[in-house]
Scaffold this motif. Structure first.
Motif, PDB file in Angstrom:
ATOM      1  N   SER A   1      26.483 -10.042  54.509  1.00 54.49           N
ATOM      2  CA  SER A   1      25.809 -10.758  55.594  1.00 54.49           C
ATOM      3  C   SER A   1      24.303 -10.543  55.498  1.00 54.49           C
ATOM      4  CB  SER A   1      26.308 -10.270  56.962  1.00 54.49           C
ATOM      5  OG  SER A   1      25.783  -8.985  57.261  1.00 54.49           O
TER       6      SER A   1
ATOM      7  N   HIS B   1      30.044  -7.024  60.305  1.00 55.43           N
ATOM      8  CA  HIS B   1      29.517  -7.853  59.223  1.00 55.43           C
ATOM      9  C   HIS B   1      29.932  -7.297  57.866  1.00 55.43           C
ATOM     10  CE1 HIS B   1      26.074 -10.088  61.471  1.00 55.43           C
ATOM     11  NE2 HIS B   1      27.162  -9.996  62.195  1.00 55.43           N
TER      12      HIS B   1
ATOM     13  N   ALA C   1      25.042  -4.191  62.120  1.00 53.40           N
ATOM     14  CA  ALA C   1      25.941  -4.852  61.176  1.00 53.40           C
ATOM     15  C   ALA C   1      27.322  -4.200  61.199  1.00 53.40           C
ATOM     16  CB  ALA C   1      25.349  -4.801  59.770  1.00 53.40           C
TER      17      ALA C   1
ATOM     18  N   THR D   1      22.507 -12.930  48.018  1.00 53.37           N
ATOM     19  CA  THR D   1      22.760 -13.463  49.362  1.00 53.37           C
ATOM     20  C   THR D   1      24.234 -13.774  49.632  1.00 53.37           C
ATOM     21  OG1 THR D   1      22.158 -15.647  48.511  1.00 53.37           O
ATOM     22  CG2 THR D   1      20.446 -14.400  49.679  1.00 53.37           C
TER      23      THR D   1
ATOM     24  N   SER E   1      23.328  -7.102  57.050  1.00 57.78           N
ATOM     25  CA  SER E   1      23.624  -5.930  56.226  1.00 57.78           C
ATOM     26  C   SER E   1      22.705  -5.867  55.020  1.00 57.78           C
ATOM     27  CB  SER E   1      25.087  -5.945  55.772  1.00 57.78           C
ATOM     28  OG  SER E   1      25.360  -7.046  54.916  1.00 57.78           O
TER      29      SER E   1
END
Length: 358
Positions: A33, A203, A198, A29, A36
């Motif tokens: 992002s 992102h 994304a 994580t 993504s």
């Protein structure tokens, strides 16, 4: 193997794969992002399912998607593949982990409610008790706390679980079609919009090694899990599938304990007892009564047995439908066929042939 047992095994396998994916995803994580990462997971699912389709080629014993399936398929992609994940990402950003885990259990509640109230599926006393036990186990596993929750975050998580509940019921209606084809279209329809969004929004994407890991997790925990879940939906109906799939949080907790070396908790042992009891009840459930079948014409995979026969598929064939098949042995195939009105009694679940009033 009976269709009931096959559906139960497929459902448990789907729950195991999906349950194990959650703790693995948690290790990625911080590498990119949420959008993504979700897009990469569904991209891995698409690649895995495409490979399976290539190996299987065109299965003559499966019915392909048809034009009139388009509305339900669009709903599955939009709700299950886009609205659900995006609402989840936005909700997770506003809530602590414990309250998020608790609220995610609403998916089982929504799936059951829609299946029983809207889809006319039947869930007996044992099935209802099994659902209550497994949901209770999931609540115990997620600490049963809504501390730190806010209205916006709670609404977003509830929206995500409602989207997935509708998705599960729509998927059950589509499950008469080729499950590999459905799962592939769903995964592709979910991955492309999220990856494009994304990129457009700028992102950050994970490093190459993490991308490879996410693709692998997505291939197993999303791709193969979606496929197996569709098989379970076909054989069990959405309500019973929801009960079995709700064991996924326990599987994830056990996986984190054994593989990721998380600490053992009292909640895990209590959840195991509750969910184990629910599973035993569901496996022992048998529903049988005299029921009526109306005339019906549809196209799906079905089995013929020249010795034992079949409750619902005694119909004539043309030579093309039996091409290359040894009719002296049990066989599976798919074609459009008619069901004549009939009445009989036998054990059954709320599959495509048994949605009737009780």
């Amino acid at each position: 193997m009976t269709s009931l047992r096959r559906g139960q095994l497929s459902g448990f396998a789907a729950a195991v794969l999906f349950g194990c994916s959650a703790p693995l995803i948690s290790t990625f994580t911080d590498s990119g992002s949420a959008l993504s990462i979700a897009g990469l997971l569904y991209a891995g699912a698409t690649l895995a399912l495409a490979m399976v389709r290539l190996m299987k080629r065109r299965a003559k014993d499966e019915s392909p998607l048809q034009r009139h399936d388009a509305p339900a398929l669009a709903g599955v992609i939009l709700l299950g593949g886009i609205v659900g994940p995006v609402a989840l990402v936005l909700g997770l950003a506003r809530l602590p982990a414990a309250s998020s885990s608790l609220l995610l259990n609403l998916e089982t509640v929504f799936t059951l409610a829609i299946a029983v109230l809207v889809g006319r599926e039947h869930l007996g006393k044992r099935g209802a008790a099994a659902a209550a036990l497994t949901i209770a186990g999931a609540i115990v596993l997620s600490d049963g706390s809504l501390g730190g929750a806010n209205a916006a975050g709670t609404a977003l998580i509830a929206l995500a679980t409602l989207a997935w509940g509708i998705d599960n019921n729509l998927s059950q209606r589509l499950s008469l079609r080729d499950p590999i084809q459905i799962a592939t279209v769903k995964a592709l329809g979910a991955s492309l919009p999220m990856l494009v969004l994304a990129l457009v929004l700028g992102h950050p994407f994970p490093p190459a090694t993490d991308c490879a890991g996410l693709l692998l997790v997505g291939a197993l925990g999303y791709g193969l899990s979606i496929w197996l879940d569709l098989l379970a939906l076909r054989d069990l109906g959405a309500a019973r599938e929801a009960v079995i799939f709700s064991t996924a949080p326990f599987v994830g907790g056990l996986f984190a304990l054994v593989v990721l070396r998380d600490s053992f908790t009292l909640n895990l042992s209590v959840a195991a007892g509750l969910m184990g009891s629910g599973v035993v009840l569901l496996l022992r459930e048998e529903h049988s009564h005299c029921h009526h079948h109306h005339a019906l014409r549809h196209d799906h995979r079905h089995r013929h047995d020249p010795v034992a026969g079949n409750f619902h598929h005694e119909h004539e064939h043309n030579p093309q439908q039996l091409d290359g098949i040894d009719i002296n042995q049990p066989f599976w195939h798919a074609h459009e066929h008619d069901h004549s009105p009939t009445a009989h009694a036998h054990p059954h679940v709320s599959d495509a042939h048994h949605r009737h009033p009780h």
